[in-house]
Design a protein around this motif. Structure first.
Motif, PDB file in Angstrom:
ATOM      1  N   GLY A 195      78.323 -38.631   4.254  1.00 61.50           N
ATOM      2  CA  GLY A 195      79.620 -39.250   3.994  1.00 61.50           C
ATOM      3  C   GLY A 195      80.740 -38.232   3.956  1.00 61.50           C
ATOM      4  N   GLU A 196      80.462 -37.111   3.311  1.00 67.03           N
ATOM      5  CA  GLU A 196      81.474 -36.049   3.242  1.00 67.03           C
ATOM      6  C   GLU A 196      81.846 -35.573   4.635  1.00 67.03           C
ATOM      7  OE1 GLU A 196      81.465 -33.059   0.084  1.00 67.03           O
ATOM      8  OE2 GLU A 196      82.633 -34.874  -0.407  1.00 67.03           O
ATOM      9  N   ARG A 197      80.815 -35.406   5.462  1.00 71.20           N
ATOM     10  CA  ARG A 197      81.052 -34.877   6.813  1.00 71.20           C
ATOM     11  C   ARG A 197      81.874 -35.844   7.659  1.00 71.20           C
ATOM     12  NH1 ARG A 197      75.800 -32.568   6.195  1.00 71.20           N
ATOM     13  NH2 ARG A 197      74.696 -34.301   7.149  1.00 71.20           N
ATOM     14  N   HIS A 198      81.704 -37.135   7.388  1.00 74.11           N
ATOM     15  CA  HIS A 198      82.355 -38.114   8.251  1.00 74.11           C
ATOM     16  C   HIS A 198      83.497 -38.844   7.569  1.00 74.11           C
ATOM     17  CE1 HIS A 198      79.316 -37.768  11.478  1.00 74.11           C
ATOM     18  NE2 HIS A 198      78.511 -37.453  10.465  1.00 74.11           N
ATOM     19  N   GLY A 199      83.814 -38.403   6.385  1.00 76.20           N
ATOM     20  CA  GLY A 199      84.925 -39.034   5.681  1.00 76.20           C
ATOM     21  C   GLY A 199      84.680 -40.502   5.357  1.00 76.20           C
ATOM     22  N   LEU A 200      83.459 -40.828   5.005  1.00 79.47           N
ATOM     23  CA  LEU A 200      83.113 -42.221   4.710  1.00 79.47           C
ATOM     24  C   LEU A 200      83.532 -42.609   3.307  1.00 79.47           C
ATOM     25  CD1 LEU A 200      79.501 -42.308   6.174  1.00 79.47           C
ATOM     26  CD2 LEU A 200      81.614 -43.089   7.291  1.00 79.47           C
ATOM     27  N   GLU A 201      83.750 -43.893   3.140  1.00 79.40           N
ATOM     28  CA  GLU A 201      84.069 -44.421   1.818  1.00 79.40           C
ATOM     29  C   GLU A 201      82.831 -44.302   0.920  1.00 79.40           C
ATOM     30  OE1 GLU A 201      85.297 -48.581  -0.375  1.00 79.40           O
ATOM     31  OE2 GLU A 201      84.954 -48.575   1.800  1.00 79.40           O
ATOM     32  N   GLN A 202      83.073 -43.971  -0.361  1.00 80.51           N
ATOM     33  CA  GLN A 202      81.962 -43.902  -1.316  1.00 80.51           C
ATOM     34  C   GLN A 202      82.020 -45.158  -2.166  1.00 80.51           C
ATOM     35  OE1 GLN A 202      83.382 -40.285  -3.001  1.00 80.51           O
ATOM     36  NE2 GLN A 202      82.130 -38.987  -1.668  1.00 80.51           N
ATOM     37  N   LEU A 203      81.210 -46.104  -1.812  1.00 78.25           N
ATOM     38  CA  LEU A 203      81.300 -47.405  -2.483  1.00 78.25           C
ATOM     39  C   LEU A 203      80.204 -47.545  -3.534  1.00 78.25           C
ATOM     40  CD1 LEU A 203      82.737 -50.148  -2.523  1.00 78.25           C
ATOM     41  CD2 LEU A 203      81.025 -50.942  -0.849  1.00 78.25           C
ATOM     42  N   LEU A 204      80.655 -47.583  -4.789  1.00 79.11           N
ATOM     43  CA  LEU A 204      79.721 -47.666  -5.895  1.00 79.11           C
ATOM     44  C   LEU A 204      79.419 -49.133  -6.173  1.00 79.11           C
ATOM     45  CD1 LEU A 204      78.559 -45.469  -7.768  1.00 79.11           C
ATOM     46  CD2 LEU A 204      80.430 -45.965  -9.340  1.00 79.11           C
TER      47      LEU A 204
END
Length: 913
Positions: free
Chosen positions: A289-298
């Motif tokens: 996610g960090e590498r691709h700028g993904l949303e972190q959905l909790l």
RNA sequence: GCCGUCUUAGCUCAGUGGUAGAGCACUCGCUUCACACGCGAUAGGUCACAAGUUCAAAUCUUGUAGACGGCACCA
């Protein structure tokens, strides 16, 4: 004085400890020698909720033996006791109590009241283990007892936290952490264990690709986390999915559209080659996610239920229920490809075995790069700590340090050291030692303190120096100067990383010293089944029960006897061996005392230079006469054995070879002293000669001192009963203290008093007696039947046997001993040979010729076998050329000796026919 | 996957480059005046397996098999 017939451990255990403790014998202050070297150990603080288990008993035995040994050698010793506050365990106990007694939750009573209850709990139940340590005989200095939440130790925690924060070694950050839904707190990596579940499932879910009929299948062990997916990843080189990269997925059960991305992390060979990415619920996905700028959905709450982000249908549902529901819904939608049985290893909470949830959360961490280097440098440049056994621990320790990740130190608990960080309304953080200081930094804004507390191991990590008074405000104390670095840390493998390594780092960082020079890592005491003791296996052995059954001393010395560093199975029979040993010592003393009228311990009776026995701490003068004042072989021999044993025991303890120290003592006492010495001098003693009695109780006294570190109660009990023991025997450093064996000198042993000649002569006597006894036994000679023994030997043998004739007669139950240069074997004799004597015992009417022939034939066969092997070696030119000359000579001599013995026996055999 | 440990007498375990050790159990014999929680005397082992190094290996090296530990990973 007459002792009871058998040793009763309870009566000795009852009164000595109290006296020792009350007399201040355990405190370093008892040592009045200003030149005394310090020797210190800090106890690995047991958990306040705990009670004594076998691992403690083993480690405490080792520590106490070392401390008692060094104390007797005149060191200013300190063994510092204490307990740790065990954040999670105490919290859980109090929560349970609250629920049971008042049907309340912690939030019902509030933080302040909860902490009050926790202290009350600690006061009421937290001293179980300290009381048990008194029973063990642990000579810890109770006046220096510490608790990780003591005021000064707590101040140390705050100061250390602030310093590390100020220097950038502590930070707060959003990371995937291990969450225990049951304890409702974050755990560090080390508090998570793996558990293999054979009945796991691997679920294959089909995700529809947008604007296409295609689906892409992902496999997961945690289907409920799909609600938090924010991408599907494939390997960029995977031809199957090449065209799909860049397209999007319409994520079922949600209204979300998520991208298909390419990432190296995905292994095209594994599974379907496509991976669902849930950055807020998986550490690897987080990195993707960090590498691709993904949303972190909790999508999950911290109690293991789903949250509203998971969707209204799932909101509030338990994670495992949600898992089933997700699968069912996929099935309904026709998007469930299959569910395979799958053996899976799950991370579980070390304490409660709940499945740990990796979850994105903001926590406090200690940065480990520079911290790790502190410990690594100590190891690389100073070899510190020196592990014992060195292999394999040094390597395991170093490897672990080299691969270290940051340490999560915040815990969502109330019991513990509340994190000294305050936030203003905007979420700005102010780290300070006190609230006042924080307010100052914040310039008067309203602040709220961080709700969390620190990992218990954070405060334990300061133990080596916080216990000596360091708290950041005070950084120099007498104790710190005297006792740090501590000499040795004794602990188990299980906390090498959790505690040992962190204490090394933090001590180096804050006091710039190594925490301890040596580190003894004990093996694990396993149950009788060879598995680690545990409640679930029900294979635990309670040390207290062993104390009751066999006595504290027997349990202690048994534990020391198995302390090799390897894992060991518990074995009741082993303890019984040492219970018997204790009884043997008791009875040997009983015998001495029965005959001790008018005698008293007197070291000059043993040694013209008897100082070593008292332990003046002075080097022996080479000009002193080291021979005992008597010329009797038995006396010369036992003095030699005593010194040799003392030297070897000291050497073994110096190397932390506890098992060999115990074995030396056991065999000295049982074999040398009881089986031979007492028997050799028995007649002289029962005849009432004060010289012999003085000698034997003096030897007894010295032997008891050697045993004391391992068997403190028994030795004190007996030492007090021996006439002539008093504080005059104390090490010079303890002059004036009440008489106790604890403060008497540990015998250092004296090389010059080792008498090789006496040991060789005694060996000849023992061999002769044993051979005669063998004949008696094999020929079934009744003990009442007196025999006549003919011995042919050389001049030296003649002198030895003649000088010890009464003893030989008695121990061999012989009526007469006829010694000459040679003899003709009398008719109907049983015969034998030793290395320097031929033996013949006429047994007219008693001999069974068949038995004797068999006996001789067996002897001959045995000796011949050995000779054949030796001659084989000696006929090998390579051996004779290349082996050390002394080795060759040794073998030649032995071969010649065997030759002569075989000839003798053959002649004897022939003469029977 | 990486690192490491263990495999010796019936059992539990020491040990070590140069004749295999202990405790317990077993066998035989002992009411010998300290001790039956004892005394005396035996018996019991190709030191997991294979190859190598060495005059010499149970001990050092490598491999094999089995038991186990730590770490990492586990869609």
């Amino acid at each position: 004085m007459e002792l009871d017939k058998a040793y009763d451990p309870k009566s000795a255990e009852e009164h000595h400890y109290k006296r020792w403790e009350e007399s201040g014998f355990f405190a370093p202050e008892i040592n009045t020698d200003p030149e005394a070297k310090p020797y210190s150990i800090v106890i690995p603080p047991p958990n306040v909720t705990g009670s004594l288990h076998m691992g403690h008993a083993l480690q405490h035995t080792i520590m106490d033996s070392l401390i008692r040994w060094k104390r007797m050698l005149g060191y200013r010793t300190l063994w510092l006791p204490g307990t740790d506050h065990a954040g999670i365990s105490v919290q859980r106990k109090v929560v349970e109590q609250l629920k049971k007694d008042e049907h309340k939750k912690p939030t019902d009573i509030g933080r302040e009241e909860f902490i009050k209850r926790a202290w009350a709990w600690k006061e009421q139940y937290g001293n179980t283990i300290t009381e048990q340590m008194r029973r063990e005989g642990a000579s810890v200095d109770w006046s220096r007892h510490r608790f990780t939440m003591d005021e000064s130790l707590s101040l140390a925690v705050r100061n250390v936290f602030c310093t590390l924060y100020d220097e950038g070694w502590i930070y707060r950050g959003l990371r995937i952490v291990n969450w225990c839904p049951k304890d409702r707190t974050v755990l560090s990596d080390l508090e998570v264990k793996e558990e293999t579940k054979k009945d796991g499932k691997l679920t294959y879910l089909k995700y529809p690709v947008k604007d296409s009929d295609q689906t892409i299948t992902v496999a997961t062990t945690r289907p409920e986390t799909m609600l938090g997916d924010t991408a599907v990843a494939v390997n960029g080189g995977d031809k199957r999915y090449k065209d799909l990269v860049g397209k999007t997925i319409l994520l079922p059960l949600t209204n979300r559209e998520i991208p298909i991305i390419a990432d190296e992390y995905v292994d095209a060979e594994f599974g379907t080659g496509a991976v669902k990415i849930t950055p807020a619920h998986d550490p690897n996905d987080y990195l993707v996610g960090e590498r691709h700028g993904l949303e972190q959905l909790l999508v999950m709450n911290l109690d293991g239920t789903m949250n509203e982000a998971a969707g209204v249908e799932f909101d509030g549902m338990d994670r495992f229920a949600a898992r089933e529901k997700v699968v069912a819904m996929f099935d309904e939608l026709g998007l469930l490809e299959k569910v395979d049985d799958y053996e899976i290893t799950l991370p579980v909470c070390e304490r409660c075995k709940t499945v740990v949830e990796p979850i994105l959360s903001e926590q406090w961490f200690v940065k480990m790069d520079e911290m790790r280097d502190l410990a690594l440098d100590l190891m690389r440049h100073e070899g510190s700590p020196h592990f014992s056994p060195r292999v394999p621990h040094e390597k395991v320790y170093t490897n672990w340090l080299e691969n270290l990740k940051d340490w999560t130190i915040s815990r969502q608990l109330w019991w513990g050291h509340q994190i000294p960080a305050w936030y203003d309304a905007d979420g700005n953080v102010f780290v300070a030692r006190t609230e006042e200081e924080a307010n100052e930094k914040a310039g008067g804004r309203d602040l709220t303190q961080d709700n969390d507390v620190l990992d218990t191991w954070f405060s334990s990590g300061l133990w080596a120096f916080s216990t000596f008074g360091w708290n950041g405000d005070v950084s120099e104390t007498d104790d710190l100067n005297s006792f740090l670095p501590t000499d040795v840390l004794v602990t188990g493998r299980d906390i090498m990383f959790l505690w040992v390594s962190r204490m090394m780092m933090l001590t180096k960082k804050f006091v710039d010293k190594t925490a301890f020079n040596d580190c003894v890592i004990t093996g694990t005491v396993l149950g009788k089944d060879g598995k680690p003791m545990s409640k679930s296996r029900n294979n635990g052995v309670d040390p207290i029960e062993m104390f009751d059954k066999f006595g504290v001393d027997a349990t202690r010395i048994y534990l020391a006897s198995i302390a090799t560093g390897a894992d060991i199975r518990w074995n009741d029979v082993g303890v019984e061996t040492y219970r018997n040993f204790a009884n043997k010592i008791w009875n040997a003393t009983r015998f001495c005392l029965m005959n001790a009228e008018g005698a008293a311990v007197d070291h000059a009776s043993l040694m013209n230079s008897g100082q070593w026995a008292v332990g003046s701490g002075q080097e022996e003068s080479l000009t002193t006469d080291h021979r005992p004042p008597t010329t009797a072989l038995a006396d010369r021999w036992i003095v030699s054995r005593l010194n040799r044993t003392a030297l070897d025991v000291n050497a073994a303890l110096n190397k932390y070879e506890f098992h060999s120290a115990v074995s030396l003592l056991y065999h000295f006492f049982w074999d040398d002293f009881c089986d031979w010495y007492i028997e050799l001098v028995k007649d002289e003693i029962t005849a009432g000669g004060p010289e012999a009695t003085t000698r034997i109780i003096t030897i007894m006294e010295i032997a008891l001192r050697m045993l004391h570190p391992f068997m403190p109660y028994l030795t004190e009990e007996l030492w007090q009963k021996l006439p002539g023991t008093s504080n005059a025997l104390h090490h010079a450093a303890y002059a004036g203290a009440d008489a106790t064996i604890m403060l008497a000198s540990f015998p250092p042993g004296d090389k010059l008093s080792v008498d090789e000649g006496a040991e060789e002569e005694m060996k000849d006597v023992i061999d002769l007696i044993t051979k005669i006894r063998n004949i008696r036994a094999e020929m079934n000679i009744k003990s009442s039947d007196k025999i006549i023994v003919h011995v042919a030997t050389g001049t030296s043998g003649y002198n030895i046997f003649n000088n010890n004739k009464p003893q030989i007669l008695k121990l061999a139950r012989a009526h007469d001993l006829i010694i000459g240069n040679q003899f003709t074997v009398p008719k109907a004799s049983a015969t034998a040979v030793t290395s320097n004597a031929k033996i013949a015992i006429p047994l007219e009417g008693l001999i069974d010729f068949d038995v004797e022939r068999t006996r001789l034939a067996n002897q001959i066969a045995k000796l011949t076998e050995e000779k054949t092997r030796l001659d084989g070696q000696l006929s090998n030119a390579n051996f004779v050329d290349r082996a050390p000359a002394e080795k060759v000579t040794e073998l030649r001599d032995r071969s010649t000796e065997l030759e002569s013995q075989i000839t003798t026996l053959n002649n004897n055999l022939e003469s029977l026919n």
